[in-house]
Scaffold this active site. Structure first.
Site, PDB file in Angstrom:
ATOM      1  N   ASP A  82       0.825  -1.212   0.000  1.00 59.26           N
ATOM      2  CA  ASP A  82       0.000   0.000   0.000  1.00 59.26           C
ATOM      3  C   ASP A  82       0.857   1.260   0.000  1.00 59.26           C
ATOM      4  O   ASP A  82       2.060   1.220   0.273  1.00 59.26           O
ATOM      5  CB  ASP A  82      -0.922   0.007   1.228  1.00 59.26           C
ATOM      6  CG  ASP A  82      -0.150  -0.078   2.545  1.00 59.26           C
ATOM      7  OD1 ASP A  82       0.855  -0.819   2.600  1.00 59.26           O
ATOM      8  OD2 ASP A  82      -0.525   0.613   3.506  1.00 59.26           O
ATOM      9  N   GLU A 144       0.140  -1.490   5.578  1.00 64.99           N
ATOM     10  CA  GLU A 144       1.183  -1.087   6.529  1.00 64.99           C
ATOM     11  C   GLU A 144       1.010   0.376   6.936  1.00 64.99           C
ATOM     12  O   GLU A 144       1.275   0.756   8.067  1.00 64.99           O
ATOM     13  CB  GLU A 144       2.574  -1.281   5.907  1.00 64.99           C
ATOM     14  CG  GLU A 144       3.723  -1.064   6.872  1.00 64.99           C
ATOM     15  CD  GLU A 144       4.283   0.356   6.880  1.00 64.99           C
ATOM     16  OE1 GLU A 144       5.134   0.645   7.738  1.00 64.99           O
ATOM     17  OE2 GLU A 144       3.870   1.184   6.060  1.00 64.99           O
TER      18      GLU A 144
HETATM   19 ZN   LIG Z   1       6.841   2.274   3.928  1.00 64.91          ZN
END
Ligand SMILES: [Zn+2]
Length: 391
Positions: A82, A144
Site C-alpha cells: 500500500d 502497513e
Molecule cells: Zn513504507
C-alpha cells in the site's frame, strides 16, 4: 521461462500504475489486490509457490516461496503493497504514471515502497529452486500505512516464514536494526457544567486536567530518567502533549476537557504495560475531586518498538554487504511484528525516507543496480549456499 517477466523498470512502472492507497478514512482507502495479483503472476512465472491470504475486504497478503517451503531457515524479502494517500494538486507529475526525469523515477510508492518488489524479483530471477538450499520468500503485506492488518494477521496465525527478514523500506540501503514504538492516547476529564459565579454548581474539568497534566509531566520526567538508549539521536522515550480542548465559555464551569498525547517508547518498553502504568498514575490525580471522572483510551493499537541485536547475523551480513553501519530509524515499520514471528529482522531498502509520504515522491535510478546486487548477494549468502543451522 523468464521470458514472460517484464524488465525491472517496467515492473516498477506497472506497480506504481496500480493505485493501492490505504487509509483509516474509508473515503481514501483502496484495495491492494491488483498489486498482489501482479506480483503473484510474475513470481509464479519464476517458479515461486504462491499463497494469497485475504486479511480484510479487498485486502490480501502475498507469500511467495521459491525452494522448500518446509525448511524453516529461509530468507524473507518483505515489503508493503500500500501507499499513503496523495494530494494531487501538490504533485508536478501524475502519481501513477512513473515519470522518468533527471535520473529519477517519480510516482506514488516509487520509494515507499513498490519499487523494492521489482528489485527483489530482479534479484530472485537469477535463481531457480534447485539453486537454493534454504527457501527464498517474497512477502507483500496489506495496509502497513494504516491498520497494519496484513502483518498482524501473520502474527495472529503465527505464520512460519523463515529465519531472516529484510524489509525494503527506503533507508538508502543502510541497515536499520532499531526503532522506537508509537502510542497515541486520549485523556478525557469529565465534570459538570454550571454558572461560573458558584464553583459548587459544577465540577471543573479544566481544574481536573491541570492535576492530570502535572502528574503526566512528572511521569514523563521519570520515564526519561529511567530509560536511555544511545543508538537514538533522541536517546530517551518522548511524551508529547499534542492537543488540548476543553470548555466553551468563560462564565461556564468547564464540563469536559481532552488532551491527546504521543509516546515513543524505546526498545524494551512494553506498550500494554506503559498504558496500564499511565492509567494507574493518572487516576489518583483526581482522587480529591469525586465529581470528576477520568477516561484514558488508546487512539490506535500502537506500534511496538523494534530491536535486533547489533551482533545478529542478519545485521552483520547487511553491514558487510552494504558497507554501512547499522543504525536507528525515526520511523516505524512492520519489523517488530516480523520479529515476533521469530525472524531476525533488518530494515534496508532503496530510496530515501525524506521522499516518502511527499508530493513528487521519487526513487533515484542510481539506486536500482546496487539494490539488485545487494539483494542477490543476500540470497546467495542466506539461501544458495550451505548455511550453519542452530538448533
Ligand atoms: Zn513504507
Amino acid at each position: 521461462m523468464t521470458a514472460k517477466l517484464p524488465d525491472t523498470l517496467s515492473m516498477m512502472r506497472d506497480l506504481i500504475a496500480r493505485p493501492s492507497v490505504s487509509c483509516t478514512d474509508p473515503h481514501f482507502d483502496q484495495s491492494n489486490l491488483e498489486v498482489i495479483h501482479l506480483l503473484a503472476g510474475w513470481l509464479e512465472t519464476l517458479g515461486f509457490r504462491i499463497e494469497i491470504e485475504t486479511v480484510a475486504e479487498r485486502k490480501a497478503n502475498l507469500i511467495a516461496t521459491l525452494g522448500d517451503a518446509g525448511n524453516p531457515n529461509g530468507l524473507v524479502l518483505s515489503g508493503h503493497t500500500d501507499t499513503v494517500p496523495y494530494d494531487l494538486e501538490r504533485w508536478t507529475f501524475d502519481p501513477f504514471a512513473a515519470t522518468e526525469r533527471d535520473h529519477r523515477l517519480y510516482g506514488l510508492g516509487s520509494a515507499d515502497m513498490k519499487s523494492f518488489f521489482a528489485l527483489a524479483i530482479a534479484a530472485a530471477r537469477r535463481y531457480s529452486a534447485k539453486d537454493l538450499r534454504q527457501p527464498l520468500t517474497i512477502l507483500a503485506t496489506a495496509d502497513e500505512e494504516s491498520s497494519m492488518c496484513g502483518v498482524k494477521a501473520l502474527v495472529e496465525e503465527q505464520k512460519r516464514l523463515g529465519r531472516y527478514a529484510v524489509i525494503g523500506e527506503p533507508t538508502s540501503l543502510q541497515p536499520i536494526r532499531v526503532h522506537k514504538g508509537v502510542m497515541l492516547e486520549s485523556i478525557r476529564v469529565r465534570g459538570q457544567s454550571g454558572h461560573s459565579s458558584d464553583p459548587a454548581l459544577g465540577a471543573n474539568a479544566i481544574d481536573g486536567m491541570y492535576a492530570v497534566l502535572t502528574e503526566l509531566l512528572a511521569f514523563r520526567a521519570e520515564l526519561q530518567s529511567r530509560y536511555r538508549n544511545p543508538v537514538f539521536k533522541v536517546d530517551y522515550p518522548t511524551l508529547n502533549l499534542g492537543s488540548i480542548h476543553g470548555g466553551d465559555n468563560p462564565n461556564r464551569i468547564c464540563a469536559h476537557c481532552e488532551t491527546q498525547i504521543d509516546i515513543r517508547p524505546l526498545p524494551g518498553m512494553d506498550l500494554e504495560e506503559l498504558h496500564q502504568t499511565l492509567v494507574s498514575r493518572l487516576e489518583p490525580a483526581l482522587a480529591a475531586s469525586p465529581r470528576l471522572s477520568l477516561e484514558i483510551q488508546k487512539l490506535f493499537d500502537g506500534l511496538p518498538p523494534f530491536e535486533t541485536p547489533a551482533d545478529a547475523e542478519i545485521i552483520r551480513t547487511c553491514e558487510q554487504l552494504s558497507g554501512k553501519p547499522a543504525t536507528s530509524a525515526a520511523f516505524g515499520t512492520e519489523a517488530p511484528f516480523l520479529s515476533r514471528l521469530g525472524l531476525e529482522t533488518v530494515v534496508m531498502g532503496p530510496g530515501n525516507i525524506e521522499q516518502a509520504h511527499q508530493p513528487d515522491e521519487y526513487l533515484a535510478l542510481d539506486q536500482i543496480q546496487p539494490t539488485i546486487d545487494l539483494l542477490s548477494r543476500l540470497i546467495e549468502r542466506f539461501c544458495a549456499v550451505p548455511h550453519p543451522v542452530s538448533s
